[in-house]
Design a protein around this motif. Sequence first.
Motif, PDB file in Angstrom:
ATOM      1  N   ALA A 137     -10.579   1.194  -7.118  1.00  0.00           N
ATOM      2  CA  ALA A 137     -10.522   2.100  -5.970  1.00  0.00           C
ATOM      3  C   ALA A 137      -9.246   1.920  -5.162  1.00  0.00           C
ATOM      4  CB  ALA A 137     -11.735   1.860  -5.070  1.00  0.00           C
ATOM      5  N   PHE A 138      -8.441   0.929  -5.528  1.00  0.00           N
ATOM      6  CA  PHE A 138      -7.157   0.696  -4.867  1.00  0.00           C
ATOM      7  C   PHE A 138      -6.124   1.663  -5.433  1.00  0.00           C
ATOM      8  CE2 PHE A 138      -3.231  -2.214  -4.923  1.00  0.00           C
ATOM      9  CZ  PHE A 138      -2.758  -1.693  -3.722  1.00  0.00           C
ATOM     10  N   ARG A 139      -5.951   2.764  -4.797  1.00  0.00           N
ATOM     11  CA  ARG A 139      -4.970   3.769  -5.202  1.00  0.00           C
ATOM     12  C   ARG A 139      -4.696   4.682  -4.011  1.00  0.00           C
ATOM     13  NH1 ARG A 139      -9.809   5.004  -7.693  1.00  0.00           N
ATOM     14  NH2 ARG A 139     -10.753   6.995  -7.096  1.00  0.00           N
ATOM     15  N   GLY A 140      -3.457   5.051  -3.873  1.00  0.00           N
ATOM     16  CA  GLY A 140      -3.077   5.915  -2.781  1.00  0.00           C
ATOM     17  C   GLY A 140      -2.717   5.153  -1.524  1.00  0.00           C
ATOM     18  N   PRO A 141      -1.990   5.778  -0.611  1.00  0.00           N
ATOM     19  CA  PRO A 141      -1.485   5.100   0.596  1.00  0.00           C
ATOM     20  C   PRO A 141      -2.555   4.709   1.601  1.00  0.00           C
ATOM     21  CG  PRO A 141      -1.037   7.448   0.693  1.00  0.00           C
ATOM     22  CD  PRO A 141      -1.569   7.185  -0.683  1.00  0.00           C
TER      23      PRO A 141
ATOM     24  N   GLN B 136      -1.393 -11.967   0.940  1.00  0.00           N
ATOM     25  CA  GLN B 136      -2.699 -11.854   1.592  1.00  0.00           C
ATOM     26  C   GLN B 136      -3.258 -10.442   1.522  1.00  0.00           C
ATOM     27  OE1 GLN B 136      -0.964 -13.486   5.338  1.00  0.00           O
ATOM     28  NE2 GLN B 136      -2.751 -14.832   5.336  1.00  0.00           N
ATOM     29  N   LEU B 137      -2.364  -9.479   1.334  1.00  0.00           N
ATOM     30  CA  LEU B 137      -2.756  -8.071   1.367  1.00  0.00           C
ATOM     31  C   LEU B 137      -1.912  -7.297   0.372  1.00  0.00           C
ATOM     32  CD1 LEU B 137      -4.450  -5.920   3.112  1.00  0.00           C
ATOM     33  CD2 LEU B 137      -2.282  -5.545   4.323  1.00  0.00           C
ATOM     34  N   LEU B 138      -2.558  -6.430  -0.392  1.00  0.00           N
ATOM     35  CA  LEU B 138      -1.847  -5.533  -1.312  1.00  0.00           C
ATOM     36  C   LEU B 138      -1.886  -4.114  -0.762  1.00  0.00           C
ATOM     37  CD1 LEU B 138      -3.015  -6.642  -4.899  1.00  0.00           C
ATOM     38  CD2 LEU B 138      -0.934  -7.307  -3.660  1.00  0.00           C
ATOM     39  N   LEU B 139      -0.720  -3.485  -0.734  1.00  0.00           N
ATOM     40  CA  LEU B 139      -0.581  -2.073  -0.405  1.00  0.00           C
ATOM     41  C   LEU B 139       0.145  -1.402  -1.560  1.00  0.00           C
ATOM     42  CD1 LEU B 139       0.648  -2.487   3.288  1.00  0.00           C
ATOM     43  CD2 LEU B 139      -1.638  -1.762   2.577  1.00  0.00           C
ATOM     44  N   THR B 140       0.138  -0.098  -1.591  1.00  0.00           N
ATOM     45  CA  THR B 140       0.916   0.581  -2.626  1.00  0.00           C
ATOM     46  C   THR B 140       2.397   0.433  -2.296  1.00  0.00           C
ATOM     47  OG1 THR B 140       0.847   2.688  -1.456  1.00  0.00           O
ATOM     48  CG2 THR B 140      -0.912   2.253  -3.052  1.00  0.00           C
ATOM     49  N   ARG B 141       3.207   0.432  -3.332  1.00  0.00           N
ATOM     50  CA  ARG B 141       4.653   0.259  -3.138  1.00  0.00           C
ATOM     51  C   ARG B 141       5.222   1.354  -2.246  1.00  0.00           C
ATOM     52  NH1 ARG B 141       9.029  -2.286  -5.430  1.00  0.00           N
ATOM     53  NH2 ARG B 141      10.976  -1.088  -5.316  1.00  0.00           N
ATOM     54  N   GLU B 142       4.708   2.567  -2.372  1.00  0.00           N
ATOM     55  CA  GLU B 142       5.218   3.684  -1.581  1.00  0.00           C
ATOM     56  C   GLU B 142       5.013   3.438  -0.084  1.00  0.00           C
ATOM     57  OE1 GLU B 142       4.690   4.677  -5.631  1.00  0.00           O
ATOM     58  OE2 GLU B 142       3.204   3.939  -4.176  1.00  0.00           O
TER      59      GLU B 142
END
Length: 827
Positions: free
Chosen positions: A582-586, A633-639
């Motif tokens: 479910a980790f997808r998109g900003p 500690q936290l993953l975000l999208t590269r964008e």
Amino acid sequence: MLSVAALRARWTGLLGPFVALCLGVALMSMTALILVSAQPRVPDRYAGAEVLVAAPAVEAAPGTFPERRPWSPERAAELAGQLAAIGGVAAAVPDRSFYAQAVVDGRPVGEPAPGDPQGHGWSSAALAPYRLVAGGPPGRPDEVVLDRSLGLAPGSRVTLLTATGPAGYTVAGTVDGPGFYLADPVAAPLARGVRLIGLVVADDADVTAVRAAAESVVGRDGTVLTGADRAEVEPPRDVRTRWIGMQVLTAMTALAGFVSIFVVASTFAFGVAQRRREFGLLRTVGATPGQLRRLMYTEALAVGAVGAAVGAVLGTVWAPAFGALLVDAGFQPVGFRVRIGPWPPAAAYLVGLVVALLGVWSASRRAGRVRPLEALREAVVDRRPMTRSRWIGGILTTAFGLLLTVRLAGAGPDDIVNYALYAAMALTGGLTLLAPVLVPPLTYALTWPLERLPGATGMLVRRNALTAVRRTASTSAPMLLTVGFAVLIAGSVATSAGAYASRDAAAIRAGSVLVPAGTPGLSDAAVAAVPGTALLPSTVYADPPGGAATGAGIPIIAAGVEPAGFARVNGRLRVLSGDFAAFRGPETAVVTAGLADRLGWSAGAPALLGYPDGTGGQVRVAAVVADGSIPAQLLLTREVVRAHDPSALTEAVFGTATTGQDGGGSHRWAALGARLVDVAEYAAERDAAEDRLVWLATLILIGVSAGYTAIALANTLLMATAHRARELLVLLRSGATVRQVLATVATESGLVLAIGTALGLLVSMVALLAIRSALSEQVGVPVELVVPGSTIGLLVAGCVVLALAASVLPARLILRGGPGGGGYRVE
């Protein structure tokens, strides 16, 4: 009246405490001067601004040094306008900084340290202030002003590497300071967040009034700094460097004090054993135990007063040079200078006197217990090398050390170092107490080859060692301590580094990795050169539970990734709740369990974040993963990371191709500040900077401890040899040649070193094997035991040279008068 030999033996016995105290006080004086001098200072880049307005500080965990929360471009512009309207303010300059590096001959030059942005807007040059020495300010988007030390004249072309990639610029001018200065409209998109606004005040302005007015403008949205308080905006990298240096210096000071007491105590204790006949004579003529104790204290105080005074002077003289070495090693920031003051050497001098008195305390009690009949003893035969208390103490201490070793084998990551240190200390103490029991079998084993050689040397060495077991045990104890702790410290550091590198390599599913080469990170152009999954680190902010919704209270280490690719290359990923898919998109993120517990976040719930450009936003937690299973500690999208942190640099790109399939792109990558390596090399180099500092600190501590124990070893051998003058002269009178007697002394010294080395290796290897077991359990992969043989070899070789000099040279002086003994009385 004491003989010349007795007087020489007494002064020889005081030489060790004198040298130990002298060096100890020198180290304490030197480190105290450096610690006092290691204070925050105003950065040169802001020296021309009398008033600095800094963005709000954030919460910092111990040992972390995050940057301040930035203002958004809009808020920074609003504050700058209001601050510029204050009476007496000539200019309010928002400081915009970003990564920039020159490319010369196809390669980046002058690699800046991480967190040291070299690119700025032109208006920031006024805060230093830096002067134009040639040309003019940048007027067009493709113009740059740079440091004159690069040797580029106005009108020449230069390639600058930024977070987006390389771009060509025309040199508009040069300044007398570091950095690359672009036109403000060009710099603004490269550094959206602003952490500082500098106020350039008029010459006749009242700085106090300006500060008060600025505080009323800023309110709680920042901090106004003037004078020495401006040092609070020192770059976090300098604060961290100084903090690391203080840890090393503090450890050096504590170790110097502890080992000084050990050396002084052991030397005085050995001296009491050597001077028992002298003390017995004094008791015979009426000296009381209290008088003997006062005699020992007087000697220690005299040695301490002179040794501490010499040490304080030496420490003051050495401090500037040692401070420069710390800067070169990375333990103090660039520009650090030692300030000489009177109280650090004075304090070290007083500590030296206390150390001398503490060191002689136990020896003075033993001297007071000497009986008058001791004056009649001539033989050095040990009638009872192991007392009951020594047996009990040795067995209990060794058992305790073995128990700690068992606990160490299953210890967690936070307990490995403590258990290893305590286990080694206990085993060292236990084997030192039990040494008289271990000396005979080790002596038989080590001297067996000597018995097969012609002559009586082997037999004499073995008999002397077995006859004076306690003397042999005492002289081998410093070597046990030296080798034991040196092997343990060096081996544990090297083994730990290898273990973590093996863990990281095993967890990466990639054919090769693109890493920085001569740059602090990879630009977007370098990332585009290799197909794969990139890791873009950044820092975001979150509110503490129950705090105001500003999105800025707690700094969070974040990383921008491509979710599907990251899941493919990460073999350590372990989801505890939610769904990583479910980790997808900003609008989504992945968080570690530790951070989720701290902030009260959970899978599926929203989370408010503050971004590096000063803006804020809300994301949904897609999954909570185990601590350590992701590199942040936290993953975000590269964008998302790139949009809010335009100057962030990629840490690495995990590619599918192997290092041998680069398609001839190596030269192109070099111009981009990158190179392709295999996974094992990447894992080994990932923490290279940290490992280097740890290794340097390790060598410093080994050097301090080994230096002191080497002093103890040399002094003990020197005292033992001087005390054996009669025995050596008797050998000479019995028909042995000077060469044979010296060979016997040298072989005995070698035997002592070998016994101490064997016991030291036993202590350290037991602890290191337990460390390897604990690390294997912790990282989940087989761990190789690494013992730096070159370091240990140099240490042992140095001790051999020192021991031979401390035993053979005094023996040669004793024998130079022939069988008559020269100035030595032989009764």
